[in-house]
Design a protein around this motif. Structure first.
Motif, PDB file in Angstrom:
ATOM      1  N   TYR A   1       0.711  23.463  -5.736  1.00  0.00           N
ATOM      2  CA  TYR A   1       1.488  22.325  -5.959  1.00  0.00           C
ATOM      3  C   TYR A   1       1.389  21.985  -7.605  1.00  0.00           C
ATOM      4  CZ  TYR A   1       1.958  22.278  -1.056  1.00  0.00           C
ATOM      5  OH  TYR A   1       2.150  22.616   0.318  1.00  0.00           O
ATOM      6  N   GLU A   2       0.469  22.629  -8.267  1.00  0.00           N
ATOM      7  CA  GLU A   2       0.352  22.155  -9.630  1.00  0.00           C
ATOM      8  C   GLU A   2      -0.066  20.654  -9.927  1.00  0.00           C
ATOM      9  OE1 GLU A   2       3.933  23.782 -11.104  1.00  0.00           O
ATOM     10  OE2 GLU A   2       2.857  25.771 -11.337  1.00  0.00           O
ATOM     11  N   PHE A   3      -0.784  20.111  -9.321  1.00  0.00           N
ATOM     12  CA  PHE A   3      -1.474  18.695  -9.619  1.00  0.00           C
ATOM     13  C   PHE A   3      -2.958  18.753  -8.873  1.00  0.00           C
ATOM     14  CE2 PHE A   3      -0.193  18.145  -5.110  1.00  0.00           C
ATOM     15  CZ  PHE A   3      -1.189  17.237  -4.509  1.00  0.00           C
ATOM     16  N   VAL A   4      -3.791  17.552  -9.603  1.00  0.00           N
ATOM     17  CA  VAL A   4      -4.972  17.328  -9.168  1.00  0.00           C
ATOM     18  C   VAL A   4      -4.969  16.154  -8.300  1.00  0.00           C
ATOM     19  CG1 VAL A   4      -7.370  16.953 -10.108  1.00  0.00           C
ATOM     20  CG2 VAL A   4      -5.893  18.364 -11.263  1.00  0.00           C
ATOM     21  N   CYS A   5      -5.458  16.132  -7.165  1.00  0.00           N
ATOM     22  CA  CYS A   5      -5.392  15.064  -6.182  1.00  0.00           C
ATOM     23  C   CYS A   5      -6.453  14.102  -6.665  1.00  0.00           C
ATOM     24  CB  CYS A   5      -5.507  15.555  -4.783  1.00  0.00           C
ATOM     25  SG  CYS A   5      -5.696  14.255  -3.527  1.00  0.00           S
ATOM     26  N   HIS A   6      -6.213  12.955  -6.608  1.00  0.00           N
ATOM     27  CA  HIS A   6      -7.066  11.537  -6.828  1.00  0.00           C
ATOM     28  C   HIS A   6      -7.051  10.612  -5.933  1.00  0.00           C
ATOM     29  CE1 HIS A   6      -7.608  13.214 -10.947  1.00  0.00           C
ATOM     30  NE2 HIS A   6      -6.390  13.256 -11.070  1.00  0.00           N
ATOM     31  N   CYS A   7      -6.722  11.160  -4.720  1.00  0.00           N
ATOM     32  CA  CYS A   7      -6.771  10.155  -3.569  1.00  0.00           C
ATOM     33  C   CYS A   7      -8.295   9.674  -3.348  1.00  0.00           C
ATOM     34  CB  CYS A   7      -6.560  10.818  -2.247  1.00  0.00           C
ATOM     35  SG  CYS A   7      -7.504  12.015  -1.493  1.00  0.00           S
ATOM     36  N   ASP A   8      -8.358   8.733  -2.487  1.00  0.00           N
ATOM     37  CA  ASP A   8      -9.793   8.205  -2.194  1.00  0.00           C
ATOM     38  C   ASP A   8     -10.818   9.385  -1.676  1.00  0.00           C
ATOM     39  OD1 ASP A   8      -8.964   5.632  -2.828  1.00  0.00           O
ATOM     40  OD2 ASP A   8      -8.495   4.837  -0.700  1.00  0.00           O
ATOM     41  N   ALA A   9     -10.171  10.105  -0.880  1.00  0.00           N
ATOM     42  CA  ALA A   9     -11.299  11.006  -0.302  1.00  0.00           C
ATOM     43  C   ALA A   9     -11.649  11.750  -1.381  1.00  0.00           C
ATOM     44  CB  ALA A   9     -10.757  11.938   0.841  1.00  0.00           C
ATOM     45  N   CYS A  10     -10.826  12.204  -2.544  1.00  0.00           N
ATOM     46  CA  CYS A  10     -11.289  13.179  -3.586  1.00  0.00           C
ATOM     47  C   CYS A  10     -12.183  12.238  -4.467  1.00  0.00           C
ATOM     48  CB  CYS A  10     -10.275  13.821  -4.088  1.00  0.00           C
ATOM     49  SG  CYS A  10      -9.343  14.987  -3.065  1.00  0.00           S
ATOM     50  N   SER A  11     -11.546  11.326  -4.920  1.00  0.00           N
ATOM     51  CA  SER A  11     -12.431  10.240  -6.090  1.00  0.00           C
ATOM     52  C   SER A  11     -13.825   9.974  -5.287  1.00  0.00           C
ATOM     53  CB  SER A  11     -11.391   9.063  -6.277  1.00  0.00           C
ATOM     54  OG  SER A  11     -10.011   9.644  -6.779  1.00  0.00           O
ATOM     55  N   ASN A  12     -13.935   9.745  -4.086  1.00  0.00           N
ATOM     56  CA  ASN A  12     -15.132   9.229  -3.664  1.00  0.00           C
ATOM     57  C   ASN A  12     -16.018  10.180  -3.005  1.00  0.00           C
ATOM     58  OD1 ASN A  12     -14.574   6.346  -4.425  1.00  0.00           O
ATOM     59  ND2 ASN A  12     -13.313   6.345  -2.619  1.00  0.00           N
ATOM     60  N   ASP A  13     -15.313  11.401  -3.045  1.00  0.00           N
ATOM     61  CA  ASP A  13     -16.095  12.708  -2.474  1.00  0.00           C
ATOM     62  C   ASP A  13     -16.495  12.317  -0.940  1.00  0.00           C
ATOM     63  OD1 ASP A  13     -16.930  15.290  -2.100  1.00  0.00           O
ATOM     64  OD2 ASP A  13     -18.770  14.807  -3.328  1.00  0.00           O
ATOM     65  N   TRP A  14     -15.546  11.849  -0.182  1.00  0.00           N
ATOM     66  CA  TRP A  14     -15.930  11.575   1.329  1.00  0.00           C
ATOM     67  C   TRP A  14     -16.337  12.699   1.879  1.00  0.00           C
ATOM     68  CZ3 TRP A  14     -10.831   8.483   2.959  1.00  0.00           C
ATOM     69  CH2 TRP A  14     -11.014   7.300   2.419  1.00  0.00           C
ATOM     70  N   LYS A  15     -17.555  12.395   2.698  1.00  0.00           N
ATOM     71  CA  LYS A  15     -18.050  13.457   3.630  1.00  0.00           C
ATOM     72  C   LYS A  15     -18.298  12.756   4.932  1.00  0.00           C
ATOM     73  CE  LYS A  15     -20.422  16.659   0.427  1.00  0.00           C
ATOM     74  NZ  LYS A  15     -19.612  15.855  -0.659  1.00  0.00           N
TER      75      LYS A  15
ATOM     76  N   SER B   1       0.746  -1.256   0.015  1.00  0.00           N
ATOM     77  CA  SER B   1      -0.107  -0.026  -0.070  1.00  0.00           C
ATOM     78  C   SER B   1       0.931   1.412   0.045  1.00  0.00           C
ATOM     79  CB  SER B   1      -0.954  -0.044   1.115  1.00  0.00           C
ATOM     80  OG  SER B   1      -1.726  -1.115   1.315  1.00  0.00           O
ATOM     81  N   GLU B   2       0.301   2.311  -0.601  1.00  0.00           N
ATOM     82  CA  GLU B   2       1.047   3.781  -0.668  1.00  0.00           C
ATOM     83  C   GLU B   2       1.200   4.132   0.752  1.00  0.00           C
ATOM     84  OE1 GLU B   2       1.900   7.633  -3.488  1.00  0.00           O
ATOM     85  OE2 GLU B   2       0.423   6.187  -3.987  1.00  0.00           O
ATOM     86  N   ILE B   3       2.168   4.931   1.007  1.00  0.00           N
ATOM     87  CA  ILE B   3       2.369   5.618   2.339  1.00  0.00           C
ATOM     88  C   ILE B   3       2.122   7.205   1.855  1.00  0.00           C
ATOM     89  CG2 ILE B   3       3.972   6.309   4.232  1.00  0.00           C
ATOM     90  CD1 ILE B   3       5.135   3.463   3.728  1.00  0.00           C
ATOM     91  N   TYR B   4       1.430   7.883   2.689  1.00  0.00           N
ATOM     92  CA  TYR B   4       0.862   9.141   2.130  1.00  0.00           C
ATOM     93  C   TYR B   4       1.247  10.235   3.158  1.00  0.00           C
ATOM     94  CZ  TYR B   4      -2.069   7.229  -1.427  1.00  0.00           C
ATOM     95  OH  TYR B   4      -2.516   6.654  -2.696  1.00  0.00           O
ATOM     96  N   ASN B   5       1.450  11.457   2.874  1.00  0.00           N
ATOM     97  CA  ASN B   5       1.780  12.653   3.726  1.00  0.00           C
ATOM     98  C   ASN B   5       0.610  13.569   3.363  1.00  0.00           C
ATOM     99  OD1 ASN B   5       2.811  14.321   5.508  1.00  0.00           O
ATOM    100  ND2 ASN B   5       4.492  15.093   4.041  1.00  0.00           N
ATOM    101  N   SER B   6       0.456  14.534   4.410  1.00  0.00           N
ATOM    102  CA  SER B   6      -0.446  15.703   3.900  1.00  0.00           C
ATOM    103  C   SER B   6       0.295  16.861   3.748  1.00  0.00           C
ATOM    104  CB  SER B   6      -1.387  15.895   5.395  1.00  0.00           C
ATOM    105  OG  SER B   6      -2.165  16.968   4.929  1.00  0.00           O
ATOM    106  N   TYR B   7      -0.351  17.630   2.661  1.00  0.00           N
ATOM    107  CA  TYR B   7       0.385  18.904   2.481  1.00  0.00           C
ATOM    108  C   TYR B   7      -0.716  20.188   2.706  1.00  0.00           C
ATOM    109  CZ  TYR B   7       2.733  16.425  -1.584  1.00  0.00           C
ATOM    110  OH  TYR B   7       3.598  15.536  -2.359  1.00  0.00           O
ATOM    111  N   GLY B   8      -1.252  19.552   4.148  1.00  0.00           N
ATOM    112  CA  GLY B   8      -1.781  20.471   4.992  1.00  0.00           C
ATOM    113  C   GLY B   8      -3.300  20.655   4.744  1.00  0.00           C
ATOM    114  N   LEU B   9      -3.873  19.936   3.590  1.00  0.00           N
ATOM    115  CA  LEU B   9      -5.386  19.905   3.571  1.00  0.00           C
ATOM    116  C   LEU B   9      -5.997  18.597   3.826  1.00  0.00           C
ATOM    117  CD1 LEU B   9      -4.935  21.768   0.058  1.00  0.00           C
ATOM    118  CD2 LEU B   9      -6.207  22.782   1.956  1.00  0.00           C
ATOM    119  N   ASP B  10      -7.155  18.754   4.591  1.00  0.00           N
ATOM    120  CA  ASP B  10      -7.824  17.571   5.088  1.00  0.00           C
ATOM    121  C   ASP B  10      -9.118  17.569   4.512  1.00  0.00           C
ATOM    122  OD1 ASP B  10      -9.152  15.990   7.102  1.00  0.00           O
ATOM    123  OD2 ASP B  10      -7.356  15.562   7.668  1.00  0.00           O
ATOM    124  N   PHE B  11      -9.646  16.370   4.173  1.00  0.00           N
ATOM    125  CA  PHE B  11     -11.086  16.420   3.658  1.00  0.00           C
ATOM    126  C   PHE B  11     -12.018  16.513   4.821  1.00  0.00           C
ATOM    127  CE2 PHE B  11     -11.565  12.028   5.555  1.00  0.00           C
ATOM    128  CZ  PHE B  11     -12.955  11.884   5.603  1.00  0.00           C
TER     129      PHE B  11
END
Length: 567
Positions: free
Chosen positions: A435-449, A409-419
Motif C-alpha cells: 500500500y506504500e505507506f508507513v503505519c503510525h497507529c497506536d499499536a505500531c507507535s507504542n509497539d504493543w505486545k 475519534s477516527e474510525i479505522y478499518n484493517s487491511y488484513g494485518l493485526d498486531f
C-alpha cells in the motif's frame, strides 16, 4: 475491444505482476473457447445427475443439475426439466421453501403457453403439496428473495469525512458510537466473483444460489444468475466477457482491473471530455478535468502516488473513455502519455480492492468469494488494531463498530494485518510493499505486545493509565491524579465472569446471547476501565467481532445457506 483492453491492462501492470504477465499474455494469444449451448449436453448432464440422485448422492446430483441448467437456455424445456430434477433434490434434503420456489418458477414459465409433459407437471404438483404439508402452511405464497434489490443507508449521521494531516481524507465520529452500530453501507463500484464460486453464486449479485432457482447465461455455460433481473443487469458480462470466459479464468486479480476498465468504457456520457483532451482550449472545464489533463500530458508517478485512493476512481473513470477514442487520433506522443497515466492508475486501484467474504459455521472461519472496489470504504484508514468489522451481504459491504468509539475519534478499518498475529517489522514491510505507506497507529507507535501477565487499566474518572501484574491487582486503588478510589480487582473479576459467560454461549453458537451479554450496560460500564493492549480487552473485542460476523451471516438472505453448504 475486450481483448485490446486486456492486453492494455496487462502491459501496464507488468511491473506489479511481472511473474504472471508472460503466462497471461500467452493465454491471450491463444484462441478463445466459446462454450456453445447444447440441448444434448444438457440432457447428458441431467441424466448423469439422475444416476447420483438414485444412488442417494444428493450433493453431486444437484451439481450436475446446475451444470445442465447452465448449458440450457432460459425457459426452454431442457432448462425446466433440469429445474424440476433440482426441486426433487431440495425436497429430499428438506429444503422445502427452495423446492417451492423452483416449482413456482416452472409453473409461471409453463403458463406462457409452453408445451411440457403432463406427467412431469403432475409430479411437480404432487411435490408442491408435499412441501406445503411439510411446512404446515398450505397457503404458502412464493416469495422470490433472489430478485429483491434492497436499498441501503449510505452512512450513519454520527460520522463525518475530514482531512487529517499526513493521512488525507479520513472518517471520524461526530458523536459517541456504541459497539455493533452500523457505521455505513457501501455497494462496490466494480466487483468480480472468484472462479471457484461461479457455479455456486449469482454472477451479478453474488447471492448463494446452489440450491435455489438458477437462471443460465444467454450464451456461455460457465456462469449463472439468481433471476432474470440479475442476468439482464450484468451488462459487462453479456456485452464483453461472455465469449472470453476461458481467458478470464486465468488472469486472477487482473479480472477486477478489466471490469473497472469495461465499466468506465461503458459510460457514454463523456463526449465533451474526449473532445477536451484532443483540443487545446481547456479553460471551459473545471479543475478536476484540468487535473486529469495535467496527468495525461505531464505524467508524474510520484504525484499520482499522492492522490487519495478514492480520487483515483474519478480520474480513471474519466480517463478510460479517452483511451478508447484516442486510437483514431493522430497524436502518438499524447497517446503514449495517456497509456502511461492510465496504466499507473489502474495498477494502484488494485491495491484498494477489498475481499468479499462470508462466514461458514461449518468450517468456523471466513471464506472469500470475490473482490471489489468500494470507493467509500477506501476512505477509511488502516489500524493494526481497528475498531470496526466489515460484513458482506452479497456484494454490499456493511461496516459495524466492534468497540465504543468516542466523539471526534477516527474510525479505522484493517487491511488484513493485526498486531496480535503479525510482528511490527512484518506489518511495516507488508503495508509499505502493498500500500506504500508507513503505519503510525497506536499499536505500531507504542509497539504493543500482548502480555497475559499484565492488566492494563485506566481511571474511570480522569483516564489516567495504570498497569498491574496479575496477582497484585489492588481491591482499592487511589488515582494520584484525581484521587478517585476504584476497586479494580472486583471489576476485573466481574468482567472475567461476563467474558466466560459470553464465550460459553459463543461455543454453543448462541450468538444473540453473546451480543446481548456484551452490550449490557453493566458490561459496557466495566469495560471502560480496561486500556489497550490489555489481554481481556483484546479477547473481548475479538469475540464481539466474530459474533457480529456470524450474526450478520445468519440474518443475510444471500449467505443464509452458506453455513450448511460449504464448498
Amino acid at each position: 475491444m475486450l481483448k485490446v483492453l486486456l492486453q492494455f491492462i496487462i502491459s501496464r501492470l507488468y511491473l506489479v505482476h511481472i511473474q504472471n504477465c508472460s503466462k497471461i499474455c500467452s493465454y491471450l494469444m491463444a484462441e478463445e473457447l466459446n462454450h456453445v449451448k447444447s440441448v444434448q449436453k444438457c440432457k447428458e448432464l441431467r441424466e448423469e445427475g439422475n444416476k447420483y440422485y438414485k444412488a442417494g448422492d444428493l450433493k453431486k446430483a444437484n451439481s450436475f443439475y446446475n451444470a445442465s441448467i447452465r448449458h440450457s437456455n432460459l425457459n426452454e424445456l431442457s432448462h425446466l426439466y433440469a429445474l424440476g430434477n433440482k426441486s426433487a433434490v431440495q425436497f429430499q434434503k428438506g429444503n422445502y421453501k427452495s423446492a417451492i420456489q423452483i416449482i413456482s418458477f416452472i409453473k409461471s414459465a409453463v403458463a406462457t403457453n409452453l408445451i411440457i409433459c403432463s406427467k412431469f407437471m403432475e409430479k411437480l404438483e404432487f411435490r408442491l403439496i408435499k412441501c406445503q404439508e411439510k411446512l404446515n402452511d398450505t397457503d404458502y405464497s412464493h416469495h422470490d428473495k433472489s430478485s429483491e434489490h434492497h436499498t441501503f443507508p449510505f452512512q450513519n449521521p454520527a460520522i463525518k469525512v475530514v482531512t487529517l494531516p499526513n493521512k488525507g481524507r479520513s472518517i471520524i465520529s461526530d458523536t459517541e458510537i456504541k459497539p455493533s452500530e452500523v457505521i455505513y453501507c457501501n455497494r462496490p463500484y466494480a466487483a468480480t466473483l472468484g472462479i471457484s464460486n461461479w457455479h455456486l453464486h449469482c454472477y451479478n449479485c453474488f447471492n448463494f444460489i446452489e440450491e435455489g432457482i438458477v437462471v443460465p447465461c444467454d450464451s456461455c455455460c460457465e456462469v449463472q444468475f439468481c433471476s432474470e433481473v440479475c442476468r439482464n443487469c450484468c451488462y459487462i458480462h453479456n456485452t464483453y466477457e461472455c465469449s472470453l470466459t476461458d481467458v478470464i479464468k486465468r488472469i486472477g486479480i487482473l479480472h477486477l482491473s478489466l471490469v473497472i476498465a469495461l465499466k468506465f468504457h461503458y459510460n457514454k456520457n463523456l463526449e465533451e471530455l474526449i473532445k477536451f483532451c484532443c483540443d487545446d482550449s481547456k479553460s471551459k472545464f473545471n479543475s478536476p478535468d484540468k487535473e486529469l489533463v495535467n496527468l495525461i500530458y505531464s505524467p508524474n508517478v510520484r504525484y499520482m502516488l499522492l492522490i487519495d485512493g478514492e480520487d483515483k476512481f474519478e480520474l480513471i473513470n474519466k480517463a478510460f473513455p479517452v483511451l478508447s477514442e484516442m486510437h483514431d487520433v493522430p497524436a502518438p506522443t499524447a497517446k503514449k502519455k495517456i497509456n502511461f497515466t492510465l496504466g499507473t492508475l489502474a495498477a494502484q486501484m488494485l491495491n484498494n480492492a477489498s475481499s468479499i467474504s462470508y462466514y461458514s459455521s461449518h468450517l468456523r472461519k471466513t471464506i472469500s468469494i470475490g473482490s471489489g472496489i468500494y470507493p467509500d470504504l477506501a476512505i477509511m484508514n488502516h489500524s493494526c488494531y481497528c475498531n470496526t468489522v466489515c460484513l458482506f451481504d452479497g456484494q454490499v459491504a456493511t461496516i459495524k463498530s466492534i468497540s465504543p468509539i468516542a466523539s471526534e475519534s477516527e474510525i479505522y478499518n484493517s487491511y488484513g494485518l493485526d498486531f496480535e498475529k503479525h510482528s511490527k517489522d512484518h506489518r511495516k514491510f507488508s503495508l509499505f510493499e502493498q500500500y506504500e505507506f508507513v503505519c503510525h497507529c497506536d499499536a505500531c507507535s507504542n509497539d504493543w505486545k500482548r502480555n497475559d501477565n499484565i492488566r492494563n487499566v485506566e481511571c474511570p474518572n480522569c483516564e489516567q493509565k495504570f498497569a498491574f501484574y496479575v496477582g497484585t491487582i489492588p481491591s482499592n486503588h487511589q488515582c494520584k491524579k484525581c484521587m478517585l478510589i476504584t476497586d479494580y480487582l472486583g471489576l476485573l473479576n466481574e468482567l472475567d465472569m461476563l467474558y466466560k459467560m459470553a464465550y460459553d454461549a459463543f461455543e454453543k453458537l448462541e450468538i444473540t446471547k453473546v451480543i446481548n451479554i456484551m452490550l449490557l450496560p453493566s458490561s459496557q460500564s466495566k469495560i471502560k476501565i480496561l486500556n489497550l493492549p490489555d489481554s481481556l480487552l483484546l479477547d473481548w473485542n475479538d469475540l464481539m467481532k466474530k459474533s457480529l460476523i456470524i450474526s450478520h451471516s445468519k440474518q443475510s438472505s444471500s449467505t443464509h445457506s452458506h453455513s450448511d453448504n460449504p464448498k
